[in-house]
Structures are given as C-alpha cells and as structure tokens.
Design an enzyme around this catalytic site. Structure first.
Site, short mmCIF file in Angstrom:
data_model
loop_
_atom_site.label_atom_id
_atom_site.label_comp_id
_atom_site.label_asym_id
_atom_site.label_seq_id
_atom_site.Cartn_x
_atom_site.Cartn_y
_atom_site.Cartn_z
N ASP A 262 0.87 -1.18 0.00
CA ASP A 262 0.00 0.00 0.00
C ASP A 262 0.91 1.24 0.00
O ASP A 262 2.14 1.13 0.12
CB ASP A 262 -0.97 0.00 1.19
CG ASP A 262 -2.15 0.95 0.96
OD1 ASP A 262 -2.10 1.73 -0.01
OD2 ASP A 262 -3.12 0.92 1.74
C1 BGC Z 1 -4.94 3.40 0.41
C2 BGC Z 1 -5.24 2.41 -0.69
C3 BGC Z 1 -5.14 3.09 -2.03
C4 BGC Z 1 -3.77 3.70 -2.17
C5 BGC Z 1 -3.52 4.35 -3.51
C6 BGC Z 1 -3.68 4.19 0.16
O1 BGC Z 1 -3.58 5.27 1.03
O2 BGC Z 1 -4.85 2.72 1.64
O3 BGC Z 1 -6.49 1.85 -0.49
O4 BGC Z 1 -5.42 2.19 -3.05
O5 BGC Z 1 -3.61 4.67 -1.17
O6 BGC Z 1 -4.21 5.53 -3.65
#
Ligand code: BGC
Length: 739
Positions: A262
């Site tokens: 993530d």
């Molecule tokens: C989130 C994810 C997301 C990623 C990309 C993160 O902060 O937890 O769910 O897909 O950012 O934007």
C-alpha cells in the site's frame, strides 16, 4: 509476446532496469496531474530510477496516460510499457453508491455488471489496474474505511469479492477491462478501536474464519493483483509478513499474480519499529513477497546495494519482475501499450445513459428504509412537500473515494425530487457542520475554507427560521442530513457516530412544528440514530449514493421503486458499543438467556445494547410474512444435503424484492462459535399477495469452522438453522450433523 520472449527480455535487463519495474510513483514524478490520496513526501529518488519506473499511480485520462507512456517508454532501454493503476473503487466517472451501499443491495449480479462498466470507462481512459475490490471485513463503524467495504460479514464480502473481481476483469481480452487488485490483505478492517492505521491483533481462528475468506474468494475468482495492508497483524507488519504473503497467499492459496504494497507501507516498516532504515525495509518486503513498492524510496534506493553486498539474492528480484512483465503481457501491453485507450473512446464510454441507468438502479437497491411509521412513505405528488437540510442541493453525493468522479455530474436530491414535484420548496436549514475544530481535523480545509462552509450565527439563525417556516406550510418535511464527505473513507476514524449537534438541533426544531418528517441520510458508515429516531416518521438511509443519487432517492420516496436494501453493518444504539457485529460469540454470561439475572451479564449498564437496526435489516412498502420453514431431514452427514424450504407470503399490493437470509449456529464446538452466521441468501421477487416457496440446499461444508492452526473442522453435534428477513427476526430449527 511469447513466454520465451519475456524470459529473454528479463535476461537482457540490467539490475537497475529490473528494480525500476518494482517501483510505482505518482503523477508528479512524470510531469502529470497528481490526484493521489496520501501523505505527500519527498522521496529522494534518483532521476534515472524515475525513468525506469514500471508503473504509475492515479495518473488517468486517455491523453495523460498516452503522453506519459510515450515519454517513459522512450527513456527505457527496453521500451517496456508502464502499467497505469488507480483507485477505481466504486466507479470511474459514473459513480456508484459507496461499497457499503452496494453491499446493502445484496445484488451480486448488478454489482458485477457495474464493475464491468467502471472498468470500461477507466480502461478507455488509459487505466489498466483498479485498486479494487476492497473487501476488508468491517465490524467497527468508527473506522472511516467501512465506506469502502461491502460490510461486516465474511460470507457476503466473499460473494461481493467474487462478483467485483469478475466484473472488473470480464472484458480484459477486449481491452475494455481492468486488472483487479484485491485489498487490503489482510485484516485491515480489524484495526484496534476503529482507529485508522492502528494495529491488528487476532486469534488465528478469528483471522481464518472472519477476515481471510473475502481475499481468498477474490483470488479464486482470478484477481491478478493483491495489495498489502498498512497495518501490523499480530505484531508483524503485513507488508513484511512472509507468513502471510509468501506462505499463505502464494504457496497455500496458489496466487501467482503481483503483490503491491500500500501507499508507502514499505517505508512505514521503519515507523512500525520493524526495520532500521529504508534499505532494510525494502529487503524485508521483497523477502516477504511484495513485488511493487508503491510510493516509497525503499526499493529504488536500496535493492541494488543489497544485491551487490550479498544481502539479497537477485533471483528474488527476477521472480518479482517476471510476475510484473507477465501481467503486462497478459494485457497485451507489449503490442499495444495504450491498451486500446483513446480520447474518442473515453468520451463515448463515460457517463453513458446505460451506465447511468445501472448506477441509478443500484442506488435504488442500496437505499435502506429503516423506519416507516404508519406508512408515511411513499409520498404522493399531491402532498405539500418541503425539502430542508444541507444535503438538499448538494452535489457532493459521491463519497470520499470517488477521486476520479465529478460532483458536477451528480443529480442532487432536489433535482431528483423536482421531477415529481416541480414547485418543491427547498431550503438549507443549517450547515452540514458548524464545529470549526472538527472541520480542521478533517484535514482538507484551511481557515478560509472553513469560513466558507460555516455560516455566521446570524445566517444560521436565518436558515433555521426559514426551515421552520417552510415546515409550517408543508404536509411533509423531507430532511436531508448527513456526514461531510471527508468524515468517511481513509483517515476518517471517529469516536462519535451521532449526526452533528446543529443537525440534531434542526431536527428538534422541525419536530416541534408537528408535521410528518422523513429523514434522508447521506453518510458513509452506521450512525447512532437512537436519539433522533423517535422524532421522525421515516428514515431513508441513502449512503453516498453516487452520480444518480438524487434520482434514486426520489424514486424510492415516491414509490417508483419499492425499497429493498438490507443493512450489511449493524447500526448501534451508542458509539461506545463499537465494534458491534451480529456474528459475535455468545460469552459465558450472555445478556439474554443467561443463568444470571440483572447485573452480572455481558452488557453495558448505560445502554440497552445490541443494534438499533441489525445486520440484514431493511423495510419495504410491502408486508412479507415468513410463515414457516421445513427441513428435508433433521440430520446431515458428510455426504448428504439438506433442503430448507421457506414459505413466504406477500400480504400487500406491492411487488417486492425480498432478501431471504439463511444463518446457522454451531451449538457446541472445540472453538466457541458465533451466535449466528450467514451462510446463504436469495433475493426473490413476490407479486402482490403472492405465496412463494423458496429452497436452500445446505451442503455440510457450510458447517465448517477454523481452529487455531487455521485448519478447517466440522464437529458432530447440533446446529441451529435460522431463516429470516434479517439477522434478528429469524425462525429456527435444529439439525444434527453426524459423521
Ligand atoms: C490506500 C489504498 C489506495 C492507495 C492508492 C492508500 O492510502 O490505503 O487503499 O489504493 O492509497 O491511492
């Protein structure tokens, strides 16, 4: 490309090039628009590494992705195309209801189709991977991200995981699909106290039984990517958990797709106190099995040294790169790096009538009618109606994670209702929020922004006054209230699940006028409604309903759609009850049916406890009676099947869709089992006054549970079989499982 060509390409790549494939950066690195969500951080990444980056985050639009692709491919020695990935979580431009609302539709087929539509729009705009589905089991309404999940139930989330993955990937070959990336593996939804990014601590049986099934279902449905969670699980950050990624996901479940961290979660291994520096963080994540480093400098700045000083075997990098190249090849990017995207296709595929129509149907199906005293709903066009409240005219109905959607494309509540009642009286009544400190905490408004959304005392009084006067002139008042967009979604954890004070004050003032009140709620999580429930005649839970929200709400209010939505998370009496979920264990001293009376039972002394509106609950304009259930046998064996027949009658003149729910309870087991858990459901249509028999076929594997080694077990003994319209009002029969 043929597999030999991919292997030959890999053999020809330098170590830097290979590492580049493992790096994902956001738009600003490629001189593109950046709409990423997350903390902005200077990464200190070498220019060369930016040129070699294998994928981009949240760069969208046919032209934008085309230009970045051309520039990047030119710079790369082997001209390898990039993957464009983005948060298409519940729609790209045609925004669906938030997933908690989609969950409430219990409509797997339509949700699958709607995800196919989302992938069509996004792929036309040059996007290859959707960071979806998000299927974290969400049991704590304090956690803002419950908005993104279908809800609290492992079985239902698994069914949605399957439908969403298949929907997104359906038209991959035709270049009109997207790769699914299921997230957030694993158990992000169990963050302690519902506090964002907090730790997760779970017993193995709880993890296997309640949290892992949706991710597994997504893998079984063919999800080509998995995103790791930002959190720790039992002390180990998931992004560095060899046990979860390599041993469970890859080896046990046979997943051979791409794992992505993530946002910055590899770098955050340092903050977790798990790695000393960026290099060691990169090493831990790669060793655990994470292929792509999203928005952190760990892989780009550290992996090369690790290989040269013998701390990391290059073979591990090769394996990760091969998985990424294979994914690019699967999409045909080596032949067509733009994946069929074009500005012409983009224009013609977004927000089409048919996509809007499906979004509207799903918004209708997601609406949950929580209360309808004396059948105050549906409304008739002849009534004098006043629409009051901060959401009456707002187009921000798409929710926090619709980052590519445009509120301008959204049908507001007043626009929807005016199609029925053109001379509708509309007024704001109060602000959405008046607590300046709270608004500051949401993190998107500065002092000036806050001044724009919080009216002066004088204006607020005027708004209140106008609302009361409008109510006096009306037969029925529609009150459109709810949460601000940024109260939900990522980093939207709250301790207080009530509507804001000013909105509750407005309800009280309007209630004093003595007219019928219909409360329409726009929100992203279960709210505490126990203090306002008795002041209104009807409650319409509309969530953030998406682009077609206003139309869907109006159709429900005027009876053009008979509400059918069912909650997929419990609505508590009080915030302090969270986490609250229907499939809890019994405890030794349950609040009801205990050997003790009075004080010494499992309950809160200041709250009646349980759910005001439980999982599975929702009303319609019809009256459906569950007359009886019949079982084909009172016993089940490993080889037999049990037929459960439910006799229903629609005692109304409305055609209706009923969601018939089947729950079981294992009475005695070596691991204590939930008081009930959903194992199946059917959505059935009943015509006015129609009687219908519906049958479930129960296979013995539905009786399985997981022990504390993560192993499946069924133990002989008695099980309750429960059928009903929600998790509370069930008819129960007993069966015995015999080995
Ligand atoms: C989130 C994810 C997301 C990623 C990309 C993160 O902060 O937890 O769910 O897909 O950012 O934007």
């Amino acid at each position: 490309m043929k597999q030999e060509e991919i292997t030959a390409l890999l053999d020809d790549m330098s170590l830097e090039e290979k590492i580049g494939q493992l790096v994902q950066l956001s738009g600003e690195f490629f001189s593109a628009n950046d709409i990423s969500i997350g903390p902005i951080q200077k990464l200190g990444i070498d220019k060369k590494m930016v040129e070699l980056a294998g994928s981009a985050l949240n760069v969208v639009g046919a032209k934008e992705t085309h230009d970045v692709q051309v520039r990047q491919m030119q710079k790369q020695p082997h001209h390898i195309p990039m993957l464009f990935m983005s948060d298409v979580i519940y729609g790209y431009k045609t925004i669906l209801p938030i997933p908690l609302g989609l969950g409430a539709s219990w409509d797997l087929e339509k949700v699958g189709e709607a995800f196919t539509n989302a992938a069509d729009e996004a792929s036309a705009a040059g996007n290859h991977v959707a960071f979806a589905p998000m299927v974290d089991v969400a049991r704590d309404a304090r956690w803002g991200r419950v908005l993104e999940s279908p809800g609290e139930d492992p079985y239902l989330n698994s069914k949605f995981a399957e439908a969403m993955v298949k929907g997104l990937q359906k038209n991959l070959k035709e270049k009109q699909g997207q790769i699914a990336c299921v997230k957030h593996f694993a158990a992000y939804g169990a963050v302690e106290g519902g506090k964002e990014y907090n730790s997760v601590d779970l017993s193995i049986s709880n993890l296997y039984q309640n949290y892992l099934p949706p991710y597994k279902a997504a893998i079984e449905a063919g999800s080509n990517m998995v995103m790791t969670s930002l959190t720790t699980l039992n002390g180990v950050p998931v992004t560095a958990s060899k046990e979860l990624i390599n041993d469970l996901l890859r080896e046990k479940w046979g997943f051979n797709g791409v794992v992505i961290s993530d946002y910055a979660s590899i770098y955050e291994l340092i903050k977790h106190g798990f790695a000393t520096d960026e290099t060691q963080a990169g090493k831990a994540a790669l060793n655990a099995g994470v292929d792509i480093d999203m928005k952190s400098p760990c892989y780009s700045n550290g992996l090369k040294d690790l290989v040269s000083n013998g701390q990391l075997d290059e073979v591990k990098i090769d394996k990760a790169v091969l998985r990424i190249l294979n994914l690019k090849n699967k999409m045909g990017l080596f032949e067509d790096p733009f994946y069929g995207a074009s500005e012409i296709r983009e224009k013609s595929s977004i927000l089409t009538d048919s996509k809007r129509k499906l979004a509207c149907q799903l918004a209708e199906e997601s609406i949950v009618l929580l209360k309808n005293k004396d059948n105050v709903l549906p409304l008739s066009k002849e009534q004098k109606i006043a629409l009051i409240g901060p959401y009456s005219n707002k187009n921000t109905l798409i929710g926090m994670w619709a980052i590519h959607g445009d509120p301008q494309d959204t049908v507001t509540i007043s626009e929807g209702i005016k199609k029925y009642v053109p001379d509708l009286h509309v007024c704001k009544g109060t602000d959405l929020q008046r607590n300046r400190e709270f608004l500051k905490g949401l993190g998107y408004l500065n002092e000036e922004g806050i001044n724009k959304v919080v009216s002066s005392e004088e204006v607020e009084l005027k708004n209140n006054y106008e609302a009361v006067e409008a109510a006096k002139k009306a037969d029925v008042v529609l009150l459109a209230l709810g949460e601000d967009t940024y109260e939900d979604g990522e980093a939207g954890s709250k301790t207080n699940l009530h509507l804001p004070k000013n909105q509750r004050h407005l309800i009280e003032q309007i209630a004093k006028v003595g007219k019928k009140i219909i409360l329409i709620l726009i929100n992203g999580r279960p709210l505490v409604l126990s203090d306002i429930e008795d002041k209104v005649d009807a409650i319409v839970e509309a969530w953030f309903p998406g682009t077609e929200g206003g139309n869907a709400i109006a159709n429900v209010l005027f009876g053009n759609y008979n509400p059918s939505g069912r909650l997929t998370m419990d609505f508590p009496y009080a915030s302090g009850e969270e986490p609250l979920y229907y499939n809890h264990l019994s405890t030794g001293r349950p609040a009801t049916n205990s050997q003790h009376i009075g004080r010494f039972v499992s309950k809160y002394i200041d709250c009646s406890g349980g759910a005001l509106y439980p999982f599975g609950y929702g009303l319609s304009y019809s009256d459906i009676k569950y007359e009886s259930i019949e079982l084909s046998s009172s016993q089940i064996t490993p080889k037999s099947r049990l037929e459960i027949t439910v006799n229903l009658i629609n005692e109304s003149h409305w055609t209706t869709t009923e969601t018939v729910q089947l729950y079981i309870h294992d009475e005695v087991a070596s691991i204590a089992q939930p008081v009930k858990r959903l194992v199946d459901f059917q959505k059935v249509e009943l015509k006015p006054n129609q009687r219908k028999k519906i049958t479930f076929c129960l296979k013995p594997n539905k009786l399985l549970f997981y022990d504390n080694e993560g192993k499946e077990k069924i133990e002989p003994g008695y099980f309750d079989i429960m059928v009903g319209p929600n998790s509370r009002d069930v008819i129960t029969k007993k069966i015995e499982y015999i080995e």
